[in-house]
Design an enzyme around this catalytic site. Structure first.
Site: not given
Ligand code: NAG
Ligand code: NAG
Length: 632
Positions: A459, A358, A345, A340-342
């Site tokens: 976040d 990650k 994992v 997700g996002g950047f």
């Protein structure tokens, strides 16, 4: 909807830190456009009608431009500075026939004049004879495939001195139809250090909490293509068919960045939006300086990142890439825990210990900043409700973070139905859920009040809340976190309220899973949905029906009311995380929350500050409400 989301870029922009400074150039904000506002703009065939900007005439074969009167200092040779900026606007395009035409663009231009014959495919940007002559850059929202260079009739593109885009992206796969007549929120973010230009586009009614990932990441040095002073604004056109091209609201913030004199490796952004002058002092932003030599960039970056991380008092361990590759089976998909996002994992076995690795997405400037923020922020934090960071690695352009492995994964897997990963049927009982909420609140209270520097997580959401073997909450993902130091002590509480409401409890997992028919409704706003239940005195109905009414009703009521309190449109009315925690532990009663959701106010004011200016603010709030209704 817009009313909520527009808080976020503002706060994201101001909640940051360190020791050097960067100066806010100019900024402005139009939640809507009044006829008096019209005087702030150079209008070329454009007009302000019914509180919106109509960028070009509706009639066929026309073009228009509207530019903010005061030019932006995009770069300054003498001072050695360049400007970064973030601009957010809501556009609405309504074709009067099918197909429609042609589209709208955000422009930065040296010339306040509208080129003649810039209608049709030219979008008011250039005409056939001023291509590569006019100094103009644009982000186009194109509703017509004018030639073979356009991908389709519904795309966004980045244009330089021409209407052929250097980067373009069809919007259908992002759930956006530019010609639908719906409000669309767009954000353009330009980082003068990295020359990255990010474009975000999302339906306004779905953009309450965030605008998601950028649809375009373009690499573009604006200072090489545009003069030092540029006008900023919008242009649009029609061609064979008539179309209404409007802009409903517009925010613009810019900051001056020192580019020359690279003695300092760190740059700090202190932003002081005019509205914040009333509320808050200054704050800062930690970023990295882009090195001039491309070939040396990686090595330099590695050293910079290492230096920066070593600065923090308890620097975490540095791992070798080889070691992490071995631990995760060379980032084998079978070891993937989530993405997700950047980044993605992976699960791994490192030195006989289970870990989560990650891997941050390559080649995004944002990734590196997040990386440094995450490593330096989290390594100084120690709390039982925070995920532990074991170490990090930056080699061969790979950014990696190594965490403790938490066997029960993230909270979103348990509370939202229709998950892509339905690898668990466990329904968490009320006690466990309440314990998770308390755990997150404790973690946030620690971040806000308990550690050396105040940390704003920014976040907090279910996918960032990990669960240990006993289902205790562990807050993770500090990629967007920043430390904050307010100079003025009296401002501490205000900052705390904002944080508690906006990034903390505002997103607590009260979302009611399942209920397909209500899905759309609370996609629009879970806050509205819960508030409606409060108004009709059915507040505990929002509790997940999978609990089969097996929960402590008083405790649930109290918790949900607290959640609403933390979502109060006026941040000053929200409880601090400290008081939120007291409510959760039963020490004090839940805050009194009005049964009607109060109107959004801008600028937000402390009760004592509310004075004569209130008329304007209230007007703003009501307009916003109208927009919301028509947006559904
Ligand atoms: C393009 O615009 C310029 C500036 O307005 C004008 O002088 C020129 O005649 C235009 N070219 C065409 C082909 O219309
Ligand atoms: C976009 O919306 C317009 C207007 O409602 C409609 O005519 C068009 O078919 C839509 N396009 C797509 C791809 O759905």
């Amino acid at each position: 909807m817009f009313s909520h989301f527009k808080f976020i870029p503002f706060l994201q922009a101001i909640l940051i830190s360190s020791s050097l400074s960067q100066i806010l150039c100019f900024n402005f904000r139009y939640p809507s456009f009044t006829s008096a506002d019209a005087n702030d703009f150079i209008r070329l065939n454009s007009s302000v009608i019914n509180n919106v900007v109509q960028v070009s005439p509706v009639s066929r074969h026309s073009s228009g431009r509207i530019l903010y009167k005061q030019p932006l200092k995009l770069w300054d040779k003498l001072k050695g500075t360049k400007s970064s900026f973030i601009t957010t606007f809501v556009l609405n395009i309504r074709p009067l026939s099918t197909p429609g035409a042609e589209g709208l663009a955000f422009v930065l231009t040296d010339s306040a004049a509208l080129p003649t014959n810039s209608g049709g495919p030219w979008l008011g940007i250039v005409n056939v004879s001023t291509i590569n002559i006019n100094h103009i850059a644009a982000v186009e929202f194109d509703t017509r495939k004018s030639d073979s260079m356009d991908v389709d009739d519904n795309h966004v593109g980045v244009d330089v001195k021409n209407i052929y885009s250097i980067d373009q992206e069809p919007l259908a796969s992002h759930g956006v139809n530019l010609s639908s007549g719906e409000d669309i929120t767009a954000r353009i973010q330009y980082d003068a250090r990295s020359d990255d230009l990010l474009v975000y586009v999302k339906l306004t009614r779905l953009s309450e909490h965030d605008l998601g990932d950028p649809v375009i990441i373009s690499h573009l040095d604006l200072s090489k293509n545009l003069p030092q002073d540029v006008f900023i604004g919008f242009s649009s056109s029609t061609g064979e068919y008539a179309q209404v091209n409007t802009v409903k609201s517009w925010d613009f913030i810019s900051f001056e960045t020192q580019i020359k004199g690279s003695a300092n490796l760190l740059w700090l952004w202190i932003l002081i939006p005019t509205v914040a002058v009333i509320l808050v002092g200054g704050v800062g932003f930690l970023l990295y300086l882009r090195r001039k030599s491309r070939s040396k960039r990686n090595n330099d970056d590695e050293m910079d990142i290492e230096k920066e991380i070593q600065r923090s008092s308890s620097a975490p361990q540095k791992f070798r890439l080889k070691e992490l590759k071995a631990a995760t089976g060379n980032f084998n998909v079978n070891n993937k825990l989530g993405s997700g996002g950047f980044g993605t994992v992976y699960k791994g076995i490192l030195r006989k210990q289970e870990v989560a690795v990650k891997r941050i997405l390559k080649n995004t400037r944002h990734g590196k900043q997040d990386f440094i923020a995450e490593v330096t922020t989290i390594s100084n934090l120690h709390h039982k409700n925070l995920v532990k960071l074991f170490g990090w690695c930056y080699e061969s352009n790979e950014l990696l973070l190594v965490y403790e492995f938490l066997p029960n994964g993230s909270l979103d897997r348990y509370i939202f139905r229709n998950q892509i990963r339905t690898d668990t049927d466990t329904t968490l009982d009320w006690e466990t859920r309440h314990n998770i909420i308390c755990g997150v609140a404790k973690a946030l209270d620690y971040l806000h009040n308990g550690c050396e520097k105040r940390v704003i997580h920014r976040d907090v959401k279910a996918s960032n809340i990990m669960l240990d073997s006993e289902f205790n909450a562990r807050l993770g993902d500090f990629g967007l976190a920043r430390t904050v130091q307010f100079k003025d002590k009296t401002l501490f509480n205000q900052g705390d309220c904002w944080n508690a409401g906006l990034y903390g409890s505002g997103k607590f997992p009260y979302r009611k899973p399942g209920h397909q028919n209500e899905q759309n409704e609370y996609n629009i706003s879970i806050v509205e949905w819960v508030w409606e239940h409060h108004r009709t005195e059915r507040i505990t109905d929002v509790v997940d029906d999978r609990l089969n009414h097996d929960f402590d009703e008083d405790q649930a009521r109290c918790t949900v009311m607290l959640g609403l309190g933390c979502c109060h449109p006026n941040p000053y009315e929200r409880p601090s995380m400290r008081s939120a925690l007291q409510v959760l532990t039963g020490e004090v009663c839940a805050p009194d929350v009005p049964t009607e959701k109060p109107a959004f106010m801008w600028p937000a004011m402390a009760p004592s500050l509310i004075g004569e200016d209130i008329n304007n603010s209230i007007t703003g709030g009501q307009l916003t409400t109208t927009t919301e209704l028509s947006g559904r």
